[in-house]
Design a protein around this motif. Structure first.
Motif, PDB file in Angstrom:
ATOM      1  N   ASP A  57     -50.483  21.517  21.422  1.00  0.00           N
ATOM      2  CA  ASP A  57     -51.087  20.282  20.915  1.00  0.00           C
ATOM      3  C   ASP A  57     -52.596  20.417  21.034  1.00  0.00           C
ATOM      4  O   ASP A  57     -53.164  20.310  22.120  1.00  0.00           O
ATOM      5  CB  ASP A  57     -50.592  19.076  21.706  1.00  0.00           C
ATOM      6  CG  ASP A  57     -51.092  17.768  21.128  1.00  0.00           C
ATOM      7  OD1 ASP A  57     -51.687  17.775  20.023  1.00  0.00           O
ATOM      8  OD2 ASP A  57     -50.878  16.727  21.771  1.00  0.00           O
ATOM      9  N   ILE A  58     -53.234  20.675  19.904  1.00  0.00           N
ATOM     10  CA  ILE A  58     -54.691  20.743  19.842  1.00  0.00           C
ATOM     11  C   ILE A  58     -55.129  19.517  19.046  1.00  0.00           C
ATOM     12  O   ILE A  58     -54.966  19.475  17.821  1.00  0.00           O
ATOM     13  CB  ILE A  58     -55.180  22.042  19.175  1.00  0.00           C
ATOM     14  CG1 ILE A  58     -54.663  23.253  19.945  1.00  0.00           C
ATOM     15  CG2 ILE A  58     -56.707  22.053  19.085  1.00  0.00           C
ATOM     16  CD1 ILE A  58     -54.938  24.585  19.274  1.00  0.00           C
ATOM     17  N   PRO A  59     -55.640  18.489  19.746  1.00  0.00           N
ATOM     18  CA  PRO A  59     -56.013  17.244  19.059  1.00  0.00           C
ATOM     19  C   PRO A  59     -56.902  17.490  17.847  1.00  0.00           C
ATOM     20  O   PRO A  59     -57.850  18.266  17.905  1.00  0.00           O
ATOM     21  CB  PRO A  59     -56.742  16.448  20.142  1.00  0.00           C
ATOM     22  CG  PRO A  59     -56.183  16.978  21.435  1.00  0.00           C
ATOM     23  CD  PRO A  59     -55.942  18.440  21.175  1.00  0.00           C
ATOM     24  N   GLY A  60     -56.525  16.862  16.767  1.00  0.00           N
ATOM     25  CA  GLY A  60     -57.290  16.976  15.528  1.00  0.00           C
ATOM     26  C   GLY A  60     -57.033  18.258  14.766  1.00  0.00           C
ATOM     27  O   GLY A  60     -57.619  18.482  13.717  1.00  0.00           O
ATOM     28  N   ASP A  61     -56.179  19.114  15.292  1.00  0.00           N
ATOM     29  CA  ASP A  61     -55.941  20.391  14.626  1.00  0.00           C
ATOM     30  C   ASP A  61     -54.450  20.630  14.365  1.00  0.00           C
ATOM     31  O   ASP A  61     -53.994  20.576  13.242  1.00  0.00           O
ATOM     32  CB  ASP A  61     -56.534  21.531  15.453  1.00  0.00           C
ATOM     33  CG  ASP A  61     -56.557  22.853  14.699  1.00  0.00           C
ATOM     34  OD1 ASP A  61     -56.332  22.876  13.478  1.00  0.00           O
ATOM     35  OD2 ASP A  61     -56.797  23.893  15.349  1.00  0.00           O
ATOM     36  N   ILE A  62     -53.691  20.892  15.426  1.00  0.00           N
ATOM     37  CA  ILE A  62     -52.283  21.225  15.234  1.00  0.00           C
ATOM     38  C   ILE A  62     -51.442  20.716  16.403  1.00  0.00           C
ATOM     39  O   ILE A  62     -51.880  20.735  17.550  1.00  0.00           O
ATOM     40  CB  ILE A  62     -52.082  22.753  15.085  1.00  0.00           C
ATOM     41  CG1 ILE A  62     -50.629  23.069  14.735  1.00  0.00           C
ATOM     42  CG2 ILE A  62     -52.534  23.488  16.324  1.00  0.00           C
ATOM     43  CD1 ILE A  62     -50.390  24.523  14.373  1.00  0.00           C
ATOM     44  N   THR A  63     -50.275  20.244  16.056  1.00  0.00           N
ATOM     45  CA  THR A  63     -49.267  19.910  17.049  1.00  0.00           C
ATOM     46  C   THR A  63     -47.968  20.537  16.575  1.00  0.00           C
ATOM     47  O   THR A  63     -47.570  20.368  15.427  1.00  0.00           O
ATOM     48  CB  THR A  63     -49.079  18.387  17.188  1.00  0.00           C
ATOM     49  OG1 THR A  63     -50.310  17.812  17.629  1.00  0.00           O
ATOM     50  CG2 THR A  63     -47.978  18.053  18.183  1.00  0.00           C
ATOM     51  N   PHE A  64     -47.359  21.298  17.466  1.00  0.00           N
ATOM     52  CA  PHE A  64     -46.108  21.973  17.137  1.00  0.00           C
ATOM     53  C   PHE A  64     -45.266  22.021  18.399  1.00  0.00           C
ATOM     54  O   PHE A  64     -45.730  22.451  19.448  1.00  0.00           O
ATOM     55  CB  PHE A  64     -46.392  23.396  16.643  1.00  0.00           C
ATOM     56  CG  PHE A  64     -45.147  24.185  16.365  1.00  0.00           C
ATOM     57  CD1 PHE A  64     -44.469  24.037  15.173  1.00  0.00           C
ATOM     58  CD2 PHE A  64     -44.651  25.072  17.304  1.00  0.00           C
ATOM     59  CE1 PHE A  64     -43.313  24.761  14.919  1.00  0.00           C
ATOM     60  CE2 PHE A  64     -43.498  25.803  17.059  1.00  0.00           C
ATOM     61  CZ  PHE A  64     -42.829  25.642  15.861  1.00  0.00           C
ATOM     62  N   ARG A  65     -44.032  21.544  18.286  1.00  0.00           N
ATOM     63  CA  ARG A  65     -43.127  21.563  19.425  1.00  0.00           C
ATOM     64  C   ARG A  65     -41.750  22.034  18.970  1.00  0.00           C
ATOM     65  O   ARG A  65     -41.081  21.343  18.210  1.00  0.00           O
ATOM     66  CB  ARG A  65     -42.996  20.171  20.039  1.00  0.00           C
ATOM     67  CG  ARG A  65     -44.207  19.697  20.795  1.00  0.00           C
ATOM     68  CD  ARG A  65     -43.911  18.473  21.606  1.00  0.00           C
ATOM     69  NE  ARG A  65     -44.222  17.159  21.126  1.00  0.00           N
ATOM     70  CZ  ARG A  65     -45.311  16.729  20.503  1.00  0.00           C
ATOM     71  NH1 ARG A  65     -46.233  17.551  20.165  1.00  0.00           N
ATOM     72  NH2 ARG A  65     -45.479  15.478  20.192  1.00  0.00           N
ATOM     73  N   GLU A  66     -41.343  23.179  19.475  1.00  0.00           N
ATOM     74  CA  GLU A  66     -39.995  23.654  19.156  1.00  0.00           C
ATOM     75  C   GLU A  66     -38.952  22.655  19.638  1.00  0.00           C
ATOM     76  O   GLU A  66     -37.887  22.529  19.040  1.00  0.00           O
ATOM     77  CB  GLU A  66     -39.724  25.008  19.823  1.00  0.00           C
ATOM     78  CG  GLU A  66     -40.247  26.190  19.067  1.00  0.00           C
ATOM     79  CD  GLU A  66     -39.803  27.494  19.683  1.00  0.00           C
ATOM     80  OE1 GLU A  66     -39.246  28.319  18.947  1.00  0.00           O
ATOM     81  OE2 GLU A  66     -40.011  27.685  20.896  1.00  0.00           O
TER      82      GLU A  66
END
Length: 129
Positions: free
Chosen positions: A72-81
């Motif tokens: 979770d990089i705020p303002g960039d990418i959120t990815f959770r398997e």
């Protein structure tokens, strides 16, 4: 990741084209194959699974990925398997014709505790650069 459930295979139920192919090749060549990842549906849950198939074409072990990746990089990418997959519950050790091996899928290898556990269960730890 949203489409992953539509590709899920029922390994235990024998409806897994991926594992069937691995089994056929292993038996035809009389070799052990470690193959995955396969999206596996079991008991209504989706797992990231790797199978070890012996020279007889039978599944010797099945490993469900233990450590699900998340970022979770705020303002960039959120990815959770974990939004799609369920984590496996136990490490996988299997005796094969090439020796005892411990299985890890992708992010699992980032955890030295897993390698130490496998080492304590009799697997030599060798790493190549």
């Amino acid at each position: 990741m949203e489409t992953m459930p539509s590709y899920a295979e029922d390994i235990d139920g024998g409806r897994s084209p991926s594992v069937s192919m691995l089994s056929e090749v292993a038996a035809a060549r009389k070799i052990t194959i470690v193959g995955g990842s396969v999206p596996e549906m079991a008991s209504g849950q989706l797992f990231n699974t790797c199978c070890v198939v012996g020279p007889d074409g039978e599944i010797k072990a099945k490993h469900r990925k233990l450590h699900l990746f998340g970022i979770d990089i705020p303002g960039d990418i959120t990815f959770r398997e974990s939004d799609t997959f369920t984590a496996g519950q136990e490490p996988t050790v299997v005796d094969t014709d090439v020796g005892r091996i411990g299985i890890g899928i992708c992010h699992d290898i980032r955890f030295p505790e897993l390698a130490m556990l496998y080492r304590s269960r009799g697997m030599p730890c060798k790493f190549s650069p």
